[in-house]
Design a protein around this motif. Structure first.
Motif, mmCIF file in Angstrom:
data_model
loop_
_atom_site.group_PDB
_atom_site.id
_atom_site.type_symbol
_atom_site.label_atom_id
_atom_site.label_comp_id
_atom_site.label_asym_id
_atom_site.label_seq_id
_atom_site.Cartn_x
_atom_site.Cartn_y
_atom_site.Cartn_z
ATOM 1 N N TYR A 266 0.831 -1.226 0.000
ATOM 2 C CA TYR A 266 0.000 0.000 0.000
ATOM 3 C C TYR A 266 0.850 1.254 0.000
ATOM 4 O O TYR A 266 0.434 2.302 -0.508
ATOM 5 N N HIS A 267 2.066 1.123 0.524
ATOM 6 C CA HIS A 267 2.986 2.256 0.527
ATOM 7 C C HIS A 267 3.289 2.676 -0.921
ATOM 8 O O HIS A 267 3.280 3.860 -1.264
ATOM 9 N N PHE A 268 3.487 1.681 -1.773
ATOM 10 C CA PHE A 268 3.734 1.951 -3.200
ATOM 11 C C PHE A 268 2.500 2.607 -3.836
ATOM 12 O O PHE A 268 2.613 3.595 -4.570
ATOM 13 N N ALA A 269 1.323 2.062 -3.514
ATOM 14 C CA ALA A 269 0.080 2.624 -4.072
ATOM 15 C C ALA A 269 -0.075 4.080 -3.634
ATOM 16 O O ALA A 269 -0.460 4.946 -4.427
ATOM 17 N N GLU A 270 0.300 4.360 -2.383
ATOM 18 C CA GLU A 270 0.206 5.730 -1.852
ATOM 19 C C GLU A 270 1.135 6.670 -2.618
ATOM 20 O O GLU A 270 0.751 7.773 -2.997
ATOM 21 N N ILE A 271 2.368 6.192 -2.853
ATOM 22 C CA ILE A 271 3.346 7.030 -3.568
ATOM 23 C C ILE A 271 2.860 7.306 -4.994
ATOM 24 O O ILE A 271 2.938 8.430 -5.485
ATOM 25 N N CYS A 272 2.314 6.264 -5.645
ATOM 26 C CA CYS A 272 1.780 6.460 -7.007
ATOM 27 C C CYS A 272 0.742 7.576 -6.987
ATOM 28 O O CYS A 272 0.813 8.523 -7.764
ATOM 29 N N GLU A 273 -0.224 7.450 -6.061
ATOM 30 C CA GLU A 273 -1.322 8.433 -6.011
ATOM 31 C C GLU A 273 -0.767 9.832 -5.722
ATOM 32 O O GLU A 273 -1.201 10.801 -6.332
ATOM 33 N N ILE B 204 -0.131 9.474 -10.303
ATOM 34 C CA ILE B 204 -0.143 8.303 -11.191
ATOM 35 C C ILE B 204 -1.176 7.323 -10.643
ATOM 36 O O ILE B 204 -1.148 6.986 -9.457
ATOM 37 N N LYS B 205 -2.079 6.859 -11.487
ATOM 38 C CA LYS B 205 -3.120 5.938 -10.995
ATOM 39 C C LYS B 205 -2.540 4.551 -10.768
ATOM 40 O O LYS B 205 -1.916 3.976 -11.672
ATOM 41 N N PHE B 206 -2.753 4.028 -9.595
ATOM 42 C CA PHE B 206 -2.340 2.656 -9.273
ATOM 43 C C PHE B 206 -3.485 1.742 -9.726
ATOM 44 O O PHE B 206 -4.617 1.899 -9.255
ATOM 45 N N PRO C 276 -7.093 -1.768 -6.140
ATOM 46 C CA PRO C 276 -8.134 -1.199 -5.284
ATOM 47 C C PRO C 276 -7.681 0.053 -4.533
ATOM 48 O O PRO C 276 -6.538 0.499 -4.697
ATOM 49 N N LYS C 277 -8.574 0.556 -3.686
ATOM 50 C CA LYS C 277 -8.237 1.731 -2.867
ATOM 51 C C LYS C 277 -7.116 1.371 -1.891
ATOM 52 O O LYS C 277 -7.014 0.209 -1.456
ATOM 53 N N ILE C 278 -6.326 2.359 -1.524
ATOM 54 C CA ILE C 278 -5.196 2.120 -0.619
ATOM 55 C C ILE C 278 -5.664 1.462 0.684
ATOM 56 O O ILE C 278 -5.051 0.513 1.170
ATOM 57 N N GLU C 279 -6.801 1.929 1.229
ATOM 58 C CA GLU C 279 -7.297 1.362 2.514
ATOM 59 C C GLU C 279 -7.642 -0.113 2.338
ATOM 60 O O GLU C 279 -7.474 -0.914 3.257
ATOM 61 N N ASN C 280 -8.165 -0.486 1.171
ATOM 62 C CA ASN C 280 -8.495 -1.900 0.917
ATOM 63 C C ASN C 280 -7.232 -2.751 0.998
ATOM 64 O O ASN C 280 -7.221 -3.823 1.607
ATOM 65 N N ILE C 281 -6.157 -2.252 0.372
ATOM 66 C CA ILE C 281 -4.895 -3.012 0.350
ATOM 67 C C ILE C 281 -4.356 -3.136 1.776
ATOM 68 O O ILE C 281 -3.903 -4.203 2.200
#
Ligand code: ADP
Length: 451
Positions: free
Chosen positions: A89-96, A100-102, A105-110
């Motif tokens: 989720y850390h990676f997904a957060e950095i993308c957002e 940049i769209k990850f 799912p939503k970061i909280e889901n991950i």
């Protein structure tokens, strides 16, 4: 829709994503390590960027190198595939935060589902049965003994941040529990950077059954059938099929109900898999974990539903509504997937690297091969051993098994040692043919053959 997607992965899944993006008219960027310079994904993508050394920490797990590659190439989305950063989720957060769209799912889901004790708590709260076990993480030997007193032996110690079938310990007694507890915690810390563990009752004859779901950003969630993945070695899947030979309509309705309730309660978006164990002695089904990404075995669901799940992932991440007819029609097809790994089943599955001198992939009616290998390709020793997925689809399970036998007999990957001969033996086994196998099938099968 996106203009350009960067694929933060390698191997067959990188090709799979490039193909889906191409068909949607989206440009693709491959990233690769120095060891993957000659990989097909670098050639099939519109652009390719080297992101570091062979060691995954320095390339496919190197977040700053991947984000820089996305920025240099003006990519507006990143598809993480499976493994590597797919559930980070850390990676997904950095993308957002970089705009940049990850594609996931939503970061909280991950975050919630990535922590297996949290996921258990969440599902239990929403009346989805979980395996009897500890309430949350187990912090001390005393707590471990208390849990054992409550649920009884055998039990299994599992890492809260676990994945890939690693870090699980089965215990049959207090003595074993006490000795395993400390090692399980330190192993979890070393493997996942998180030493938290929890305890579940060990189910002695389970089948691994999982539900494929997909959700858009507007509350529409669909169930796309189940997959059975009980043919496993060291808790890692080797053969998967859909539908499961053990699931009747009534059980399927229950699986769908739990999967949809779980996904809706968490406000899930994009594709995901909710995994269950079916206790074959009691016919009870229990949640074990949720994977918030595309899975290796997504292909069998694609084959029986006719839905391209990777395209669907991209469309849903771009904010599109769930297309109409994204549903599981009453099963009219059966699909089986064999993972062709570069491992020697005769020598305790040691990895087999080296150059492929001769390759022939099977074809014909009902045969699909997803692979990144080619004749002359050198298998690097740094990554997982998956070489190819052989997927068979026909009208019935028995027909699929016949086609599978034929296709396996055609498959040539010389001189590499692979799991092909093992698959050939499994598909002849009466227990497999009857569909009555549990997660212990393969261990017993291998033991019997070595006697
Ligand atoms: P991972 O995330 O590492 O894949 P899972 O929780 O999904 O771990 O479990 C992987 C496999 O381990 C299951 O498919 C099953 O074979 C075995 N397993 C996990 N939990 C139990 C349990 N409580 N009882 C029996 N087998 C289990």
């Amino acid at each position: 829709m996106f203009n350009r997607i960067l694929i933060a992965n390698r191997g067959e899944i990188a090709l799979r994503i490039i193909r889906a993006a191409k068909e949607l008219g989206i440009k693709t960027v491959a990233v690769y390590s120095e060891a993957d310079r000659n990989s097909l994904h670098t050639q099939f993508a519109d652009e390719a960027v080297c992101i570091g050394k062979a060691n995954p920490q320095e390339s496919y797990l190197n977040i700053s190198a991947i984000i820089s590659a996305a920025e240099i190439t003006d990519s507006d989305a990143i598809h993480p595939g499976y493994g590597f950063l797919a559930e980070n989720y850390h990676f997904a957060e950095i993308c957002e935060s970089c705009g940049i769209k990850f594609i996931g799912p939503k970061i909280e889901n991950i975050k919630t589902m990535g922590n297996k004790t949290e996921a258990r708590r969440f599902m239990a709260k929403h009346h989805i049965p979980i395996i009897p076990g500890s309430k949350g993480n187990v912090a001390s030997k005393e707590e471990a003994l208390n849990t054992a007193n409550k649920i009884g032996y055998p039990l299994i110690i599992k890492a809260a941040a676990g994945g890939g079938g690693r870090g699980m310990r089965i215990c049959h007694s207090d003595v074993r529990l006490l000795s395993s507890f400390t090692t399980a915690r330190s192993e979890a810390e070393a493997a996942f950077g998180d030493g938290n563990v929890y305890i579940e009752k060990y189910i002695e004859a389970p089948k691994h059954i999982e539900a494929q779901i997909a959700a858009d950003n507007y509350g529409n969630v669909v169930f796309l059938g189940e997959r059975e993945c009980s043919i496993q070695r060291r808790h890692q899947k080797l053969i998967e099929e859909s539908p499961s030979p053990a699931v009747n309509k009534k059980l399927r309705r229950k699986i769908a109900e739990y999967a949809l309730r779980g996904a809706k309660s968490i406000g899930y978006s994009n594709v995901g898999t909710i995994e269950f164990l079916l206790d074959t002695k009691t016919q009870k089904i229990y949640f074990i974990e949720m994977n918030t990404r595309i899975q290796v075995e997504h292909t069998v669901t694609e084959e029986v539903t006719g839905i391209d799940l990777v395209k669907l992932q991209i469309m849903l991440a771009a904010g599109e509504k769930m297309p109409s007819k994204t549903e599981m029609t009453e099963n009219k097809k059966h699909a089986i997937e064999c993972r062709i790994n570069a491992e020697d089943p005769e020598k305790n599955f040691i990895p087999s690297a080296g150059k492929i001198e001769a390759l022939y992939t099977p074809g014909g009616f009902g045969v699909r091969v997803d692979t990144h290998i080619y004749s002359g390709y050198s298998i690097p020793p740094f990554y997982d051993s998956l070489l190819a997925k052989l997927i068979i689809t026909t009208k019935s399970r028995s027909e699929s098994i016949e086609t599978l036998k034929r296709a396996l007999s055609e498959f040539v990957v010389e001189p590499i040692k692979t799991t092909i001969p093992l698959h050939q033996r499994i598909v002849e086994d009466p227990v497999f043919i009857r569909g009555e196998y549990t997660t212990h099938f393969l261990d017993r099968f291998l033991e019997e053959r070595s006697e």
